[in-house]
Design an enzyme around this catalytic site. Structure first.
Site, PDB file in Angstrom:
ATOM      1  CB  CYS A   1     -51.019 -15.083  13.036  1.00  0.00           C
ATOM      2  SG  CYS A   1     -52.763 -14.353  12.965  1.00  0.00           S
TER       3      CYS A   1
ATOM      4  CB  CYS B   1     -52.955 -10.494  10.546  1.00  0.00           C
ATOM      5  SG  CYS B   1     -52.933 -10.884  12.502  1.00  0.00           S
TER       6      CYS B   1
ATOM      7  CG  ASP C   1     -29.815 -21.272 -27.726  1.00  0.00           C
ATOM      8  OD1 ASP C   1     -30.055 -21.421 -28.901  1.00  0.00           O
ATOM      9  OD2 ASP C   1     -29.127 -20.279 -27.396  1.00  0.00           O
TER      10      ASP C   1
END
Length: 787
Positions: A33, A36, A465
């Protein structure tokens, strides 16, 4: 920065700070999970100079560590936290991930496959044993004499062996003084099992003929010693095993796009050595080696064509469906497919330096990182479990104090433990990020990090640009205006033949256009008049024609007259920002050639898409106002900032930001790199320079501006998916915990709902795999039509 390759894999040394840092990626096992992952991350970060980021969804830990700490110490730290970790494998091929032929790894199942097979076996056995237990508990007419003892016989293996991964993880964390989601699961199932054993052996639940009805809610006042909760224990275990299995399987599916990137590379290359062709493993290639690519073969690595011409299919790498023609001196990219003639290519980049490997690395980095929204979820998960344990204990005590009875108190407390498990919370962000960035890679959109997603939400201005972004960045012939009575084809042929002897970009554009129409003639006596034009003798039909091409002054000095219609054509070309070349022979000017930086055919459509997304496009260029305005008008841009020096582009971005704008910028050149870094969101054309790509947040592999709109759409949709996942996870827990505490949820129903919440988050994230670009390629459109 330098790269070290050791027996433990590849680490990158970053210099310039207080101390040299190295980066490594560990494969972490044993996590069940998000809590952890948080625990491992905290343990690693406690080491001096170490910065770690642990991702539950990808099961990887990205760690920066100083030279006085070894990778083995990092692994040991993870193991001390109760989990497993492995160092990266040594590089073996172009992408450092393909095992060589004959490697035992190719003959055995991967660790992920073995883990999935083990989970599937545990799930199937638990499901088969659980079904009779649940059915007997839910259907009172089926509760025969001693049915409760059959239920115990079937339930014991499920709760002990089936739920063993939860118990093991809970015990491991308990030894380190930590609690995780597995703590809730283990406590809930063992409490249900333990109470059932007590009721069967010491209470009245084991007497012959005992029956009880299945209830969705608890009822105060019942004798707790007469009830068993075996169906809750087995159902919770089976539901959660199913949820974990499908989570793991879906994570592998979600990472398919990244694995596909690695798998695209060639395994072998046909190298030319001493005039002979030799088939060698791809990892044997070095920069400078020349290799053969036959029709239908994959280009082994990035390189330059030495001889031959062909068409190369780059659709798997860039998303562009039209093959690109290549000939001598053209660059080719590894993992593209030769669909035409035989090519001989000289390797320019190998191993981790290739575009394919760099793409895959960018995707991995994005999937392993954490956005601010994920850090918030991690912090909540870290304190959630202790809070839930307190709530469960308070629920138990409260029910007993108010006289609800042991049965009601126990049932409500177990339901709180089970329903509160916030697995969905831990999966909400990384699962969506995993799928979204993988889908982006398939479409040629490389998202550098998760924080990029949050930037796209607020962007309102898109600075573009001009050269190489809105335009092609190369000079091309735009028009041929012949004088009265002259043939345009003849004007182009003579001018192109003369200009072919020049290396000037304008000359090359004219020569290339002429070469497409006819074979060029021989030229003698060629002279380049600096800054004014060229002249020379062109052989035509056995005769020699003295041709002059360049500025009007050059032709006037050579005694050639310029008709008024050509004067007008020249002035008109200059007015709209194009470059005009006057061509003449035999005493008079015969035509005007108009050369310009061609606008990409997709730019106008891209600008329309950007407007639809609520973005205001701004054209930023160093060209003069006339040229910039001409380009802007053609593609539909209203705001133009022209005449800007490269070093001043950053100031333009800052000025817009100070004016309250949230700015994104698209560029491709070295001169754009600083501005891309300054922008709130930087997008670099993949056809541009490495400096621009490194400075940007998103890389568009194709040189198509429309992909910028798709990048914004994909990022925003991924962010929406993350928010939907988090809302579901938060709302689910906020609403469900009070219901469980009030005794309105049976523990078995709570377990099913909790498992469903995780599956919902995974399924919702997988919907991103269906993201479609605004302008699909021909193959994508055909596939869509077939469906």
């Amino acid at each position: 920065m330098s790269t070290d390759t050791t027996a433990t894999g590849t680490t990158t040394r970053v210099s310039g700070g207080p101390q040299d840092l190295r980066d490594i990626e560990l494969d972490v096992t044993g996590m069940t999970c998000a809590s952890c992952a948080n625990r491992i991350q905290r343990k690693l970060n406690k080491l001096d100079g170490v910065t770690a980021n642990v991702n539950y969804a990808t099961e990887k830990a990205k760690v920066s560590y100083p030279a006085d700490i070894t990778p083995e110490q990092l692994v040991e730290t993870v193991e001390q936290a109760g989990y497993g970790a492995t160092l990266p494998a040594p590089p073996r091929s172009t992408d450092a991930r393909h095992p060589a032929e004959g490697d035992p790894a190719t003959d055995a199942a991967s660790p992920e496959d073995a883990h999935l097979a083990s989970m599937r076996q545990r799930l199937i056995v638990s499901a088969v044993l659980s079904v009779p237990v649940v059915v007997l508990a839910m259907v009172p007419p089926l509760q025969f004499t001693y049915w409760q003892w059959l239920s115990l016989t079937l339930a014991a293996p499920v709760i002990v062996w089936g739920a063993y991964p939860f118990h093991r993880a809970a015990w491991t964390n308990l030894k380190h003084g930590a609690t995780t989601m597995d703590t809730l699961i283990s406590m809930g199932t063992l409490a249900a099992f333990g109470w059932s054993l007590y009721a069967l052996f010491f209470g009245t639940a084991g007497v012959p003929g005992m029956t009880h009805a299945f209830e969705f809610t608890v009822h105060p006042g019942q004798d707790g010693a007469s009830n068993i909760y075996l169906e809750a224990g087995v159902a919770i275990t089976t539901f959660l095993l199913g949820g974990r299995y499908f989570e793991a399987k879906s994570r592998r599916t979600a990472g398919a796009a990244l694995r596909a990137l690695f798998d695209m590379g060639a395994k072998d290359a046909t190298v030319l050595r001493d005039g002979r062709e030799e088939l060698v493993p791809i990892e044997s290639l070095s920069v400078g080696d020349e290799f053969v690519v036959r029709p239908g073969e994959t280009v082994a690595t990035d390189g330059v064509v030495v001889s031959g011409s062909s068409a190369v299919d780059a659709s798997m790498l860039t998303g562009e469906s039209v093959p690109v023609d290549v000939t001598e001196s053209d660059a080719v990219t590894g993992a593209t497919v030769n669909v035409g003639g035989r090519l001989v290519v000289r390797a320019t980049r190998v191993g981790s330096d290739t575009q394919l490997s760099r793409m895959a690395k960018m995707v991995e980095d994005a999937q392993s990182g954490k956005a601010d929204i994920q850090r918030l979820a991690d912090r909540i998960s870290g304190v959630f479990v202790p809070i839930v344990l307190v709530i469960a204990l308070a629920t138990l005590i409260t029910w007993l104090v108010i006289g609800g009875g042991v049965n009601a108190a126990f049932t409500a407390a177990v339901a709180v433990l089970i329903i509160a498990c916030p697995c969905a919370l831990g999966l909400a962000t990384p699962m969506a990020l995993l799928v979204g960035t993988g889908r982006g890679a398939q479409l040629g959109i490389l998202i550098k990090g998760p924080e990029v997603l949050e930037s796209t939400r607020t962007v309102d201005t898109m600075v573009l640009d001009k050269t190489g972004t809105v335009t092609t960045g190369t000079m091309t012939l735009d028009d041929v205006v012949p004088a009265a009575g002259e043939d345009a084809a003849r004007v182009l042929h003579l001018a192109g033949s003369l200009e072919h002897a020049s290396e000037h970009p304008i000359a090359r554009a004219i020569a290339a256009a002429a070469q497409q129409k006819s074979d060029l003639a021989e030229v003698s006596g060629f002279e380049n008049v600096a800054g004014r034009g060229v002249r020379g003798s062109v052989a035509v039909d056995g005769a020699s024609v003295q041709v002059v091409a360049g500025r009007p002054a050059l032709l006037t000095d050579a005694g050639l007259t310029i008709p008024s219609d050509l004067d007008t054509a020249f002035d008109e070309a200059q007015r709209r920002g194009a470059t005009a070349v006057v061509v003449g022979w035999d005493g008079a000017a015969r035509g005007v050639l108009v050369v310009a930086d061609a606008i990409k055919p997709t730019s106008a459509e891209a600008i329309s898409h950007l407007r639809d997304l609520g973005l205001m496009p701004v054209l930023l260029t160093g060209d003069n106002e006339t040229v910039a305005r001409t380009v802007a008008d053609e593609v539909g841009i209203d705001e133009v900032i022209a005449g800007v020096l490269p070093e001043d582009k950053v100031d333009v971005i800052r000025r817009l930001q100070k004016g309250g704008k949230v700015v994104a910028m698209v560029g491709d050149g070295v001169n754009d790199a600083a501005a891309l870094a300054q922008a709130d969101l930087g997008l670099a054309m993949g056809t541009g320079t490495d400096a621009a790509i490194e400075a940007a947040d998103i890389t568009l592999v194709r040189g198509d501006l429309r992909v910028a709109a798709d990048a914004i759409r994909l990022s925003r949709r991924t962010l929406r998916t993350i928010k939907t996942n988090l809302f579901w996870a938060f709302a689910y827990n906020v609403a469900a915990i009070p219901l469980a505490a009030l005794g309105m949820l049976n523990p078995m129903i709570a377990g099913a709902a909790m498992a469903f919440s995780s599956v919902f988050v995974v399924a919702n994230s997988l919907r991103l795999r269906g993201f479609a670009p605004l302008t699909p390629s021909a193959e994508q459109q055909e596939h869509r039509d077939d469906q």
